[in-house]
Scaffold this motif. Structure first.
Motif, PDB file in Angstrom:
ATOM      1  N   MET A 189       8.607 -20.692   6.407  1.00  0.00           N
ATOM      2  CA  MET A 189       9.653 -21.684   6.120  1.00  0.00           C
ATOM      3  C   MET A 189       9.250 -22.680   5.039  1.00  0.00           C
ATOM      4  SD  MET A 189      10.708 -22.507  10.060  1.00  0.00           S
ATOM      5  CE  MET A 189      11.727 -23.905   9.631  1.00  0.00           C
ATOM      6  N   ALA A 190       7.961 -22.950   4.918  1.00  0.00           N
ATOM      7  CA  ALA A 190       7.476 -23.982   3.998  1.00  0.00           C
ATOM      8  C   ALA A 190       7.608 -23.549   2.539  1.00  0.00           C
ATOM      9  CB  ALA A 190       6.018 -24.302   4.316  1.00  0.00           C
ATOM     10  N   ASP A 191       7.602 -24.532   1.644  1.00  0.00           N
ATOM     11  CA  ASP A 191       7.610 -24.232   0.209  1.00  0.00           C
ATOM     12  C   ASP A 191       6.267 -23.662  -0.231  1.00  0.00           C
ATOM     13  OD1 ASP A 191      10.268 -25.410  -0.816  1.00  0.00           O
ATOM     14  OD2 ASP A 191       9.451 -27.029   0.405  1.00  0.00           O
ATOM     15  N   LEU A 192       5.205 -24.100   0.439  1.00  0.00           N
ATOM     16  CA  LEU A 192       3.871 -23.617   0.119  1.00  0.00           C
ATOM     17  C   LEU A 192       3.023 -23.629   1.391  1.00  0.00           C
ATOM     18  CD1 LEU A 192       1.742 -22.772  -2.045  1.00  0.00           C
ATOM     19  CD2 LEU A 192       1.212 -25.197  -2.293  1.00  0.00           C
ATOM     20  N   ALA A 193       2.311 -22.553   1.635  1.00  0.00           N
ATOM     21  CA  ALA A 193       1.423 -22.466   2.799  1.00  0.00           C
ATOM     22  C   ALA A 193      -0.015 -22.288   2.315  1.00  0.00           C
ATOM     23  CB  ALA A 193       1.817 -21.299   3.692  1.00  0.00           C
ATOM     24  N   ILE A 194      -0.905 -23.144   2.820  1.00  0.00           N
ATOM     25  CA  ILE A 194      -2.337 -22.990   2.571  1.00  0.00           C
ATOM     26  C   ILE A 194      -2.939 -22.565   3.908  1.00  0.00           C
ATOM     27  CG2 ILE A 194      -4.468 -24.084   1.800  1.00  0.00           C
ATOM     28  CD1 ILE A 194      -2.777 -26.081   0.246  1.00  0.00           C
ATOM     29  N   CYS A 195      -3.438 -21.345   3.965  1.00  0.00           N
ATOM     30  CA  CYS A 195      -3.911 -20.775   5.231  1.00  0.00           C
ATOM     31  C   CYS A 195      -5.425 -20.642   5.232  1.00  0.00           C
ATOM     32  CB  CYS A 195      -3.260 -19.423   5.469  1.00  0.00           C
ATOM     33  SG  CYS A 195      -1.449 -19.497   5.407  1.00  0.00           S
ATOM     34  N   TYR A 196      -6.021 -20.800   6.414  1.00  0.00           N
ATOM     35  CA  TYR A 196      -7.484 -20.781   6.476  1.00  0.00           C
ATOM     36  C   TYR A 196      -8.054 -19.618   7.282  1.00  0.00           C
ATOM     37  CZ  TYR A 196      -6.041 -24.032  10.250  1.00  0.00           C
ATOM     38  OH  TYR A 196      -5.399 -24.648  11.290  1.00  0.00           O
ATOM     39  N   TYR A 197      -7.267 -18.915   8.032  1.00  0.00           N
ATOM     40  CA  TYR A 197      -7.669 -17.661   8.674  1.00  0.00           C
ATOM     41  C   TYR A 197      -9.021 -17.718   9.391  1.00  0.00           C
ATOM     42  CZ  TYR A 197      -4.162 -16.019   5.309  1.00  0.00           C
ATOM     43  OH  TYR A 197      -3.026 -15.855   4.571  1.00  0.00           O
ATOM     44  N   VAL A 198      -9.133 -18.561  10.391  1.00  0.00           N
ATOM     45  CA  VAL A 198     -10.334 -18.541  11.233  1.00  0.00           C
ATOM     46  C   VAL A 198      -9.916 -18.124  12.647  1.00  0.00           C
ATOM     47  CG1 VAL A 198     -11.608 -20.255   9.879  1.00  0.00           C
ATOM     48  CG2 VAL A 198     -10.179 -21.015  11.791  1.00  0.00           C
ATOM     49  N   PRO A 199     -10.812 -17.496  13.411  1.00  0.00           N
ATOM     50  CA  PRO A 199     -10.444 -17.054  14.755  1.00  0.00           C
ATOM     51  C   PRO A 199      -9.918 -18.200  15.617  1.00  0.00           C
ATOM     52  CG  PRO A 199     -12.509 -16.071  14.115  1.00  0.00           C
ATOM     53  CD  PRO A 199     -12.177 -17.089  13.055  1.00  0.00           C
ATOM     54  N   SER A 200      -8.844 -17.926  16.316  1.00  0.00           N
ATOM     55  CA  SER A 200      -8.220 -18.927  17.181  1.00  0.00           C
ATOM     56  C   SER A 200      -7.999 -18.311  18.548  1.00  0.00           C
ATOM     57  CB  SER A 200      -6.878 -19.373  16.591  1.00  0.00           C
ATOM     58  OG  SER A 200      -6.230 -20.286  17.425  1.00  0.00           O
ATOM     59  N   SER A 201      -8.157 -19.116  19.579  1.00  0.00           N
ATOM     60  CA  SER A 201      -7.932 -18.622  20.940  1.00  0.00           C
ATOM     61  C   SER A 201      -7.058 -19.607  21.685  1.00  0.00           C
ATOM     62  CB  SER A 201      -9.267 -18.444  21.664  1.00  0.00           C
ATOM     63  OG  SER A 201      -9.943 -19.682  21.737  1.00  0.00           O
ATOM     64  N   ARG A 202      -6.508 -19.150  22.791  1.00  0.00           N
ATOM     65  CA  ARG A 202      -5.675 -20.023  23.625  1.00  0.00           C
ATOM     66  C   ARG A 202      -6.269 -20.075  25.021  1.00  0.00           C
ATOM     67  NH1 ARG A 202      -0.135 -21.052  22.286  1.00  0.00           N
ATOM     68  NH2 ARG A 202       0.330 -20.408  20.171  1.00  0.00           N
ATOM     69  N   ASN A 203      -6.280 -21.275  25.600  1.00  0.00           N
ATOM     70  CA  ASN A 203      -6.782 -21.382  26.962  1.00  0.00           C
ATOM     71  C   ASN A 203      -5.636 -21.188  27.952  1.00  0.00           C
ATOM     72  OD1 ASN A 203      -5.341 -23.770  27.088  1.00  0.00           O
ATOM     73  ND2 ASN A 203      -7.129 -25.093  26.898  1.00  0.00           N
ATOM     74  N   GLU A 204      -5.896 -21.437  29.231  1.00  0.00           N
ATOM     75  CA  GLU A 204      -4.879 -21.193  30.257  1.00  0.00           C
ATOM     76  C   GLU A 204      -3.656 -22.090  30.108  1.00  0.00           C
ATOM     77  OE1 GLU A 204      -7.968 -24.068  31.827  1.00  0.00           O
ATOM     78  OE2 GLU A 204      -7.979 -22.117  30.833  1.00  0.00           O
ATOM     79  N   ASP A 205      -3.806 -23.187  29.351  1.00  0.00           N
ATOM     80  CA  ASP A 205      -2.664 -24.078  29.115  1.00  0.00           C
ATOM     81  C   ASP A 205      -1.967 -23.778  27.799  1.00  0.00           C
ATOM     82  OD1 ASP A 205      -3.062 -25.626  31.489  1.00  0.00           O
ATOM     83  OD2 ASP A 205      -4.770 -26.586  30.510  1.00  0.00           O
ATOM     84  N   PHE A 206      -2.381 -22.691  27.131  1.00  0.00           N
ATOM     85  CA  PHE A 206      -1.762 -22.208  25.890  1.00  0.00           C
ATOM     86  C   PHE A 206      -1.980 -23.127  24.695  1.00  0.00           C
ATOM     87  CE2 PHE A 206       0.047 -18.771  28.094  1.00  0.00           C
ATOM     88  CZ  PHE A 206       0.536 -19.246  29.296  1.00  0.00           C
ATOM     89  N   TYR A 207      -3.068 -23.882  24.695  1.00  0.00           N
ATOM     90  CA  TYR A 207      -3.392 -24.691  23.529  1.00  0.00           C
ATOM     91  C   TYR A 207      -4.187 -23.849  22.545  1.00  0.00           C
ATOM     92  CZ  TYR A 207      -2.066 -28.678  26.412  1.00  0.00           C
ATOM     93  OH  TYR A 207      -1.372 -29.549  27.191  1.00  0.00           O
ATOM     94  N   SER A 208      -3.764 -23.861  21.279  1.00  0.00           N
ATOM     95  CA  SER A 208      -4.507 -23.141  20.250  1.00  0.00           C
ATOM     96  C   SER A 208      -5.821 -23.851  19.993  1.00  0.00           C
ATOM     97  CB  SER A 208      -3.698 -23.075  18.946  1.00  0.00           C
ATOM     98  OG  SER A 208      -2.671 -22.143  19.061  1.00  0.00           O
ATOM     99  N   SER A 209      -6.868 -23.073  19.831  1.00  0.00           N
ATOM    100  CA  SER A 209      -8.184 -23.644  19.588  1.00  0.00           C
ATOM    101  C   SER A 209      -8.820 -22.954  18.396  1.00  0.00           C
ATOM    102  CB  SER A 209      -9.060 -23.470  20.827  1.00  0.00           C
ATOM    103  OG  SER A 209     -10.371 -23.897  20.572  1.00  0.00           O
ATOM    104  N   ALA A 210      -9.001 -23.687  17.317  1.00  0.00           N
ATOM    105  CA  ALA A 210      -9.676 -23.167  16.130  1.00  0.00           C
ATOM    106  C   ALA A 210     -10.389 -24.333  15.476  1.00  0.00           C
ATOM    107  CB  ALA A 210      -8.680 -22.542  15.158  1.00  0.00           C
ATOM    108  N   THR A 211     -11.521 -24.074  14.844  1.00  0.00           N
ATOM    109  CA  THR A 211     -12.231 -25.150  14.183  1.00  0.00           C
ATOM    110  C   THR A 211     -11.341 -25.805  13.130  1.00  0.00           C
ATOM    111  OG1 THR A 211     -14.146 -25.733  12.839  1.00  0.00           O
ATOM    112  CG2 THR A 211     -13.276 -23.516  12.549  1.00  0.00           C
ATOM    113  N   GLN A 212     -11.431 -27.117  13.028  1.00  0.00           N
ATOM    114  CA  GLN A 212     -10.608 -27.867  12.085  1.00  0.00           C
ATOM    115  C   GLN A 212     -11.363 -28.225  10.804  1.00  0.00           C
ATOM    116  OE1 GLN A 212      -7.015 -28.744  12.798  1.00  0.00           O
ATOM    117  NE2 GLN A 212      -7.710 -26.890  13.806  1.00  0.00           N
ATOM    118  N   VAL A 213     -12.587 -27.746  10.655  1.00  0.00           N
ATOM    119  CA  VAL A 213     -13.364 -28.007   9.439  1.00  0.00           C
ATOM    120  C   VAL A 213     -12.606 -27.554   8.188  1.00  0.00           C
ATOM    121  CG1 VAL A 213     -15.481 -27.423   8.175  1.00  0.00           C
ATOM    122  CG2 VAL A 213     -15.597 -28.025  10.606  1.00  0.00           C
ATOM    123  N   PRO A 214     -11.996 -26.347   8.178  1.00  0.00           N
ATOM    124  CA  PRO A 214     -11.253 -25.927   6.979  1.00  0.00           C
ATOM    125  C   PRO A 214     -10.108 -26.879   6.627  1.00  0.00           C
ATOM    126  CG  PRO A 214     -11.674 -24.035   8.376  1.00  0.00           C
ATOM    127  CD  PRO A 214     -12.054 -25.255   9.173  1.00  0.00           C
TER     128      PRO A 214
END
Length: 198
Positions: A155-180
């Motif tokens: 949907m965005a005009d421009l997407a900057i993607c960082y493609y690092v592994p992400s996981s979800r816990n039992e509460d469905f929160y996305s977890s990925a390092t935010q360093v990028p």
């Protein structure tokens, strides 16, 4: 941005060397830390290319031409959005963090403004609704997200993607390092200098 990248690599390699001989009771915990560092190192190797630099310059051009920059995020992304707004303000670009989704946009923001949306998944309902509203108001939207195939990225005009592994816990929160994400924001802020903002 390149000198920052070199400094980060040196620091990360030093950390990796310290972790290698470390003896910890919980080997799984050590393995998890090593994996996370490997993901970060892999990310910095992947972004050392023309495609990443082109994305940064495209985004910076949008930002430089905007009257005001809005930062949007939920949860951890919201905290980093706040840091991003502070960073841009310190660099001389008028910015505001938007952490209240009832905040009025219609009639206040238009094609002279841009929004930087932070979302790991790019699928958060609140964020999708917000992007739709921003687009209806003519605001240019830049999303920093983990996947180019996400709804937000499309949907965005421009997407900057960082493609690092992400996981979800039992509460469905996305977890990925935010360093990028922090590196991308700092790269954008530094590149603004080339556009005469600072």
């Amino acid at each position: 941005a390149f000198h920052i990248l070199a400094e980060i690599r040196v620091k990360l390699f030093k950390i990796m060397r310290k972790l290698a001989p470390a003896k910890m009771e919980n080997k799984n915990h050590l393995h998890h830390k090593e994996n996370k560092l490997n993901y970060i190192l892999d990310y910095f190797q992947k972004v050392d290319n023309d495609e990443f630099n082109q994305s940064i310059h495209q985004a910076t051009q949008i930002i430089a031409q905007s009257k005001e920059v809005m930062f949007w995020g939920v949860g951890i992304s919201g905290a980093i959005a706040k840091a991003g707004a502070y960073l841009f303000n310190r660099k001389g670009k008028r910015s505001v963090v938007c952490d209240d989704f009832s905040m009025r946009v219609h009639g206040m923001y238009n094609h002279h403004d841009c929004a930087i949306v932070l979302s790991v998944s790019g699928e958060t309902d609140e964020m999708i609704q917000r992007i739709m509203l921003l687009k209806r108001c003519g605001v240019q939207v830049i999303i920093i997200t983990n996947s180019a195939s996400s709804s937000g990225a499309k949907m965005a005009d421009l997407a900057i993607c960082y493609y690092v592994p992400s996981s979800r816990n039992e509460d469905f929160y996305s977890s990925a390092t935010q360093v990028p994400v922090i590196y991308i924001l700092e790269s954008l802020a530094d590149t603004l200098e080339e556009y005469g903002i600072i």
